[in-house]
Design an enzyme around this catalytic site. Structure first.
Site: not given
Length: 266
Positions: A46, A69-70, A73, A129, A174, A230, A256-257
């Site tokens: 994380k 998601n919220a 880190g 983010c 990233k 997702g 991410g997918g």
């Protein structure tokens, strides 16, 4: 006949092309070591930060084709990661990737240097983010954290240069889904700054889901917004990878997918 899936990425040998991105599977060293035994080749921590931020609750929620998601880190102090966490993670069977972020370049470089000294095999640097401002404003009322300008690459480039000057292990940047429409520009900036590779993409957003029974957001935080991940973002993430590959010749991790939201409780 056995098929050899081993691959080289940024000079590091992975036993297969499967890497677990930054998230709850990298919440601590013990979990990373345990997850590594599932057969994955690499696992990200994380996001390690100098001042850990507690998650707003609820921090995960299922949506029709993925999840929101919220999560900001790690909730572990940085001293944990550098004295114990990364060393525990290294007892597993996967490459350990330290995902970390500083509020300014010198801080990011300091974190990266400590992660390398603790045994991390690679550094991953997140960019934008989509719900970070929400969480910081929730933690520190009145802070009024400003959203960064998506076309301003200089902070990212300064951090990457500072990190590269501090460590010898590979540095991967990233890229955020927020850069979807200009990801080629960001890829060129990443290469110019000296990064060894690119991961794409992080969550898309900010996104919102409302509980129709209460009329309130399903996620915690000031407005209940979060990042979308997702299957819903797979076509977007793939197109971003294509744009990156056409813009630069750096190696790319697709992110991410494919995560399933089936285990997320509504």
């Amino acid at each position: 006949m056995a098929i050899d899936l081993a691959t080289d990425f940024c000079g590091i040998r992975f036993r297969n092309p499967v890497i677990v991105p930054a998230g709850t599977h990298g919440r601590d060293g013990e979990t990373i070591a345990e997850v590594s035994r599932s057969g994955v080749a690499g696992i990200c921590t994380k996001t390690i930060v100098a001042q850990p931020a507690p998650d707003v609750l609820p921090c995960f929620v299922k949506v029709s084709a993925g999840m929101l998601n919220a999560v900001f880190g790690t909730d572990k102090p940085m001293d944990y990661w550098f004295s114990k966490g990364i060393q525990e993670a290294k007892k597993g069977e996967a490459v350990v990737i330290a995902n970390l972020a500083g509020f300014f370049p010198e801080q990011a470089a300091e974190l990266a240097g400590k992660a390398e000294a603790a045994g991390a095999d690679m550094i991953e640097v997140p960019t934008h983010c989509p719900h970070m401002g929400e969480i910081l404003n929730a933690m520190f009322p009145g802070m009024n954290y400003p959203e960064p300008k998506l076309t301003d690459l200089e902070p990212m480039k300064a951090s990457v240069r500072a990190i590269k000057a501090r460590v010898k292990i590979p540095v991967v940047v990233k890229l955020s889904g927020s850069f979807s429409h200009i990801v080629g520009d960001w890829a060129r900036g990443v290469k110019e700054a000296g990064a060894d590779g690119i991961a794409s993409s992080d969550a898309f957003g900010p996104a919102l889901s409302i509980d129709i029974r209460t009329g309130q957001p399903k996620l915690g935080g000031p407005r209940g917004v979060g990042g979308l991940t997702g299957p819903a973002i797979m076509p977007l993430a793939l197109r971003m990878v294509l744009d990156i590959a056409q813009a630069v010749d750096l190696p790319i991790i697709g992110v991410g997918g494919v995560a399933s939201a089936s285990d997320v409780v509504e």
